[in-house]
Design a protein around this motif. Structure first.
Motif, PDB file in Angstrom:
ATOM      1  N   SER A  30     -32.645 -67.119  47.871  1.00  0.00           N
ATOM      2  CA  SER A  30     -32.556 -68.163  48.908  1.00  0.00           C
ATOM      3  C   SER A  30     -33.798 -69.056  48.957  1.00  0.00           C
ATOM      4  N   THR A  31     -34.883 -68.638  48.271  1.00  0.00           N
ATOM      5  CA  THR A  31     -36.127 -69.410  48.364  1.00  0.00           C
ATOM      6  C   THR A  31     -36.731 -69.762  47.009  1.00  0.00           C
ATOM      7  N   LYS A  32     -36.121 -69.354  45.906  1.00  0.00           N
ATOM      8  CA  LYS A  32     -36.724 -69.525  44.579  1.00  0.00           C
ATOM      9  C   LYS A  32     -36.971 -71.000  44.265  1.00  0.00           C
ATOM     10  N   LYS A  33     -38.028 -71.213  43.480  1.00  0.00           N
ATOM     11  CA  LYS A  33     -38.392 -72.565  43.062  1.00  0.00           C
ATOM     12  C   LYS A  33     -37.757 -72.931  41.720  1.00  0.00           C
ATOM     13  N   SER A  34     -37.383 -71.922  40.949  1.00  0.00           N
ATOM     14  CA  SER A  34     -36.711 -72.129  39.666  1.00  0.00           C
ATOM     15  C   SER A  34     -35.836 -70.917  39.404  1.00  0.00           C
ATOM     16  N   ASP A  35     -35.154 -70.922  38.261  1.00  0.00           N
ATOM     17  CA  ASP A  35     -34.286 -69.783  37.940  1.00  0.00           C
ATOM     18  C   ASP A  35     -34.902 -68.876  36.879  1.00  0.00           C
ATOM     19  N   PHE A  36     -36.200 -69.018  36.622  1.00  0.00           N
ATOM     20  CA  PHE A  36     -36.847 -68.288  35.539  1.00  0.00           C
ATOM     21  C   PHE A  36     -36.846 -66.786  35.773  1.00  0.00           C
ATOM     22  N   GLU A  37     -36.904 -66.341  37.029  1.00  0.00           N
ATOM     23  CA  GLU A  37     -36.955 -64.909  37.341  1.00  0.00           C
ATOM     24  C   GLU A  37     -35.597 -64.347  37.760  1.00  0.00           C
ATOM     25  N   ASP A  38     -34.536 -65.105  37.550  1.00  0.00           N
ATOM     26  CA  ASP A  38     -33.205 -64.632  37.954  1.00  0.00           C
ATOM     27  C   ASP A  38     -32.848 -63.308  37.287  1.00  0.00           C
ATOM     28  N   LEU A  39     -33.168 -63.170  36.006  1.00  0.00           N
ATOM     29  CA  LEU A  39     -32.820 -61.951  35.277  1.00  0.00           C
ATOM     30  C   LEU A  39     -33.486 -60.736  35.908  1.00  0.00           C
ATOM     31  N   ARG A  40     -34.760 -60.840  36.179  1.00  0.00           N
ATOM     32  CA  ARG A  40     -35.486 -59.714  36.768  1.00  0.00           C
ATOM     33  C   ARG A  40     -34.947 -59.400  38.167  1.00  0.00           C
ATOM     34  N   ALA A  41     -34.629 -60.420  38.931  1.00  0.00           N
ATOM     35  CA  ALA A  41     -34.096 -60.204  40.275  1.00  0.00           C
ATOM     36  C   ALA A  41     -32.738 -59.511  40.218  1.00  0.00           C
ATOM     37  N   LEU A  42     -31.906 -59.911  39.273  1.00  0.00           N
ATOM     38  CA  LEU A  42     -30.592 -59.278  39.130  1.00  0.00           C
ATOM     39  C   LEU A  42     -30.715 -57.832  38.662  1.00  0.00           C
ATOM     40  N   LEU A  43     -31.685 -57.552  37.803  1.00  0.00           N
ATOM     41  CA  LEU A  43     -31.915 -56.168  37.388  1.00  0.00           C
ATOM     42  C   LEU A  43     -32.336 -55.316  38.577  1.00  0.00           C
ATOM     43  N   ALA A  44     -33.176 -55.881  39.436  1.00  0.00           N
ATOM     44  CA  ALA A  44     -33.569 -55.169  40.647  1.00  0.00           C
ATOM     45  C   ALA A  44     -32.354 -54.881  41.521  1.00  0.00           C
ATOM     46  N   LYS A  45     -31.483 -55.855  41.629  1.00  0.00           N
ATOM     47  CA  LYS A  45     -30.266 -55.684  42.428  1.00  0.00           C
ATOM     48  C   LYS A  45     -29.371 -54.595  41.842  1.00  0.00           C
ATOM     49  N   ALA A  46     -29.179 -54.616  40.522  1.00  0.00           N
ATOM     50  CA  ALA A  46     -28.337 -53.601  39.875  1.00  0.00           C
ATOM     51  C   ALA A  46     -28.902 -52.204  40.096  1.00  0.00           C
ATOM     52  N   ASN A  47     -30.209 -52.045  39.897  1.00  0.00           N
ATOM     53  CA  ASN A  47     -30.842 -50.736  40.094  1.00  0.00           C
ATOM     54  C   ASN A  47     -30.689 -50.255  41.531  1.00  0.00           C
ATOM     55  N   ALA A  48     -30.882 -51.167  42.468  1.00  0.00           N
ATOM     56  CA  ALA A  48     -30.779 -50.795  43.880  1.00  0.00           C
ATOM     57  C   ALA A  48     -29.360 -50.382  44.244  1.00  0.00           C
ATOM     58  N   LEU A  49     -28.382 -51.104  43.728  1.00  0.00           N
ATOM     59  CA  LEU A  49     -26.980 -50.764  44.009  1.00  0.00           C
ATOM     60  C   LEU A  49     -26.614 -49.404  43.431  1.00  0.00           C
TER      61      LEU A  49
END
Length: 222
Positions: A59-78
């Motif tokens: 909701s606050t990102k300045k670019s999409d460069f870290e999207d992959l890492r954020a999605l990996l965090a989401k997958a691990n958490a789920l």
């Protein structure tokens, strides 16, 4: 907490959160990276916090460069919350992102099939098999080779192809026995660790069961 580790906290409470966001607010060019790294660090021990940080990232990102890492965090958490269907969908999003951006790579191409295979998500077997086939050339480390063959073995056994399952179980066990990765300066990187102990035992079970089944038939033909 050392200054350089403020975005890699493994423990979390109200004070840590307040300090983290105060530092995050002052961060400039690497703000998105700090947020994604912290979410990934907390994804197993504090999955609810990690998911909240991931939501904040998107909701606050300045670019999409870290999207992959954020999605990996989401997958691990789920996965930590045992929300397997949601985790699979997140892995699919990661794989789609990797197709769009070939220079960004993760281990989702083996982690998704392994999750599907170990949790016996039957409806996802075809997709898992297609991912394994499509990304077979991306296998580099012994641990990836283990997961690749183990995923195939478990799915093949579940679908009644026991001998083929045993063949892949044997190859997975060979990968688990590798003690050096083959990289000169990082010989221990990418080896099969203790977190896959249960998977190794499953491969032994499948391999031994097929050997027992094969034995009597061989003796009867003599």
């Amino acid at each position: 907490m050392e200054e350089q580790d403020w975005f890699r906290c493994k423990n979390w409470n109200a004070n840590v959160e307040e300090l983290f966001f105060s530092k995050l607010q002052r961060a400039r060019t690497q703000r998105d990276q700090y947020l994604a790294i912290q979410a990934l660090t907390l994804s197993q021990g504090h999955p609810d916090v990690a998911l909240r940080l991931v939501e904040h990232y998107f909701s606050t990102k300045k670019s999409d460069f870290e999207d992959l890492r954020a999605l990996l965090a989401k997958a691990n958490a789920l996965i930590s919350k045992d929300l397997i269907a949601e985790a699979i969908e997140t892995y699919k999003a990661i794989l789609s992102l990797e197709k769009e951006k070939p220079n960004q790579r993760s281990r989702a191409f083996v982690d998704l099939p392994y999750l599907v295979a170990t949790r016996q998500v039957v409806d996802e077997y075809p997709f898992a098999l297609s991912v394994l086939e499509e990304r077979s050339k991306d296998v580099v480390f012994p641990v990836d080779l283990f997961i690749w063959h183990a995923s195939l073995s478990l799915i093949l056994e579940a679908t009644g192809e026991r001998q083929a399952a045993a063949t892949h179980a044997g190859k997975a066990l060979d990968a688990a026995q590798v003690k050096k990765s083959g990289f000169r300066f990082h010989s221990k990187v990418g080896l099969v660790g203790v977190q896959y102990a249960q998977g190794v035992e499953e491969m032994r079970r499948i391999y031994k069961a097929a050997e027992r089944e094969k034995g009597p038939r061989q003796r009867s033909t003599k």
